[in-house]
Write a protein that holds these residues in place. Structure first.
Motif, short mmCIF file in Angstrom:
data_model
loop_
_atom_site.label_atom_id
_atom_site.label_comp_id
_atom_site.label_asym_id
_atom_site.label_seq_id
_atom_site.Cartn_x
_atom_site.Cartn_y
_atom_site.Cartn_z
N VAL A 9 -88.40 -35.40 -88.84
CA VAL A 9 -87.15 -34.74 -88.47
C VAL A 9 -86.13 -34.98 -89.58
O VAL A 9 -85.95 -36.12 -90.02
CB VAL A 9 -86.62 -35.31 -87.13
N THR A 21 -86.32 -36.68 -81.82
CA THR A 21 -87.36 -37.72 -81.77
C THR A 21 -87.85 -37.94 -80.35
O THR A 21 -89.06 -38.03 -80.09
CB THR A 21 -86.80 -39.04 -82.35
N ILE A 24 -89.92 -34.86 -79.11
CA ILE A 24 -91.24 -34.83 -79.74
C ILE A 24 -92.15 -35.91 -79.17
O ILE A 24 -93.32 -35.66 -78.82
CB ILE A 24 -91.10 -34.96 -81.27
N ASN A 25 -91.63 -37.12 -79.04
CA ASN A 25 -92.46 -38.25 -78.61
C ASN A 25 -92.84 -38.19 -77.13
O ASN A 25 -93.75 -38.89 -76.70
CB ASN A 25 -91.76 -39.57 -78.92
N CYS A 32 -93.24 -38.16 -83.62
CA CYS A 32 -92.24 -38.19 -84.69
C CYS A 32 -92.51 -39.44 -85.54
O CYS A 32 -92.34 -40.56 -85.05
CB CYS A 32 -90.83 -38.21 -84.12
N ALA A 35 -87.49 -39.97 -89.29
CA ALA A 35 -86.27 -39.17 -89.13
C ALA A 35 -85.34 -39.49 -90.30
O ALA A 35 -84.95 -40.64 -90.49
CB ALA A 35 -85.60 -39.47 -87.79
#
Length: 363
Positions: A9, A21, A24-25, A32, A35
């Motif tokens: 990211v 994050t 996505i996780n 992720c 970042a």
């Protein structure tokens, strides 16, 4: 379970990085892995972690997202999903990002960022999954041509067909990767081409910039479709984001029907809606073109067009960013020809110029 999709990211907002994050996780098939708060930090992270997909903000300190994207696609082509602002400038910049090779984009909300991003979670993760399957190519700057001429490799200026047809309609459907595929087709068509109606999956606020960009590049006039307007030769009409676009009749004329119909195949605008109307209203005077995209939107309706007498072109797998919609169109028996993207406009013009469209012969 198979290998997870590894995502980096890139966003200057700590809140957006945290939200993305988390989004996505939460998904079992993605992770992720980093970042970054600006492209310079991202550059090192990408080099070390080798992600499958990158989410990229547009406006960031030290280097904006567009400059970074251009360098990335020249040096280390990687699937990118842009995180765009829903503003006029944001839409224009997003069109530039897609031109440079970004796979897709998400329009983040201007207010209520945390709640808005949460509502967009399914869209964000769907687009990351699609990006992970996409074919991305190294960005090559066109070689400059002689002074006063187009760069080497640019489409040749198309010659006129020599007659205007008010009966013939060309219908194009596309999704992921479609903005550049549509540009590739339209810039190879002449100013007196029969009318073209287009559905590209795109949210509200972005199709205006998309149409304006194409209008500046094409010999034809390219515009967003307006409800009730007459469909004219030499014009290409793009479905406005967030609406359904149909083809209707008013006496002897074709007219645009733009309304607030429900999503079809989860899409609004939907290729299925446009193609079904073309099958019903145009029949054997139509040509259909199915371009790159995920899913099956429009495949069944393209078969309806063919059954009604349309002659259809489908983009081949090697030239697609995502070979979903074209694959489904082929599986439905909707394709007369399956061609590389760069050959579709030429094949269409050859057919129009030869009069084969009037004879309704299958090649």
């Amino acid at each position: 379970m198979g290998r997870k999709i590894r995502v980096v990211v890139v966003d200057d907002s700590a809140l957006v990085r945290s939200l993305l994050t988390e989004i996505i996780n939460r998904e079992p098939d993605m992770l992720c892995i980093g970042a970054a708060n600006d492209p310079l930090q991202a550059r090192e992270m990408i080099r070390n972690l080798n992600p499958d997909v990158i989410t990229l903000d547009v406006e960031m300190p030290r280097m904006d997202g567009i400059d970074f994207l251009g360098r990335l696609m020249r040096l280390r082509p990687t699937p990118v999903v842009m995180i765009s602002t829903l503003t006029e400038r944001g839409a224009e910049v997003t069109m530039r990002a897609l031109e440079l090779g970004a796979v897709d984009f998400v329009a983040k909300p201007r207010i209520g960022l945390a709640s808005g991003m949460t509502q967009l979670a399914a869209q964000i993760t769907d687009k990351i999954r699609i990006a992970a399957q996409a074919r991305v190519h190294r960005l090559v700057a066109p070689a400059p041509g002689p002074e006063g001429q187009a760069p080497a490799g640019a489409p040749a200026r198309p010659g006129l067909i020599g007659r205007l047809s008010t009966e013939k309609i060309i219908a194009i459907g596309a999704s992921t990767g479609g903005t550049e595929a549509i540009r590739e087709v339209l810039t190879r068509l002449p100013a007196d081409c029969p009318a073209i109606v287009i559905t590209q999956h795109m949210p509200p606020g972005f199709t205006t910039s998309f149409a304006a960009r194409l209008n500046g590049l094409c010999q034809m006039t390219v515009k967003e479709a307006r409800d009730g307007e007459r469909i004219l030769p030499g014009h290409a009409y793009i479905a406005p984001g967030g609406t359904q676009f149909h083809l209707g009749r008013s006496g002897a004329n074709y007219v645009a029907v733009v309304d607030d119909g429900a999503p079809v195949n989860r899409h609004k605008p939907s290729v299925e809606v446009l193609f079904k109307s073309v099958a019903a209203q145009v029949g054997r005077n139509a040509c259909g073109i199915m371009l790159t995209g995920m899913g099956d939107d429009g495949a069944a309706a393209l078969r309806e067009m063919r059954d009604a007498g349309s002659y259809n072109y489908v983009q081949d797998e090697a030239s697609c960013v995502v070979f979903g919609m074209p694959r489904e169109a082929i599986a439905h028996g909707a394709a007369d020809e399956v061609l590389p993207l760069r050959e579709i406009a030429g094949a269409l013009l050859a057919r129009l110029g030869s009069g084969a469209d009037r004879q309704h012969n299958r090649i």
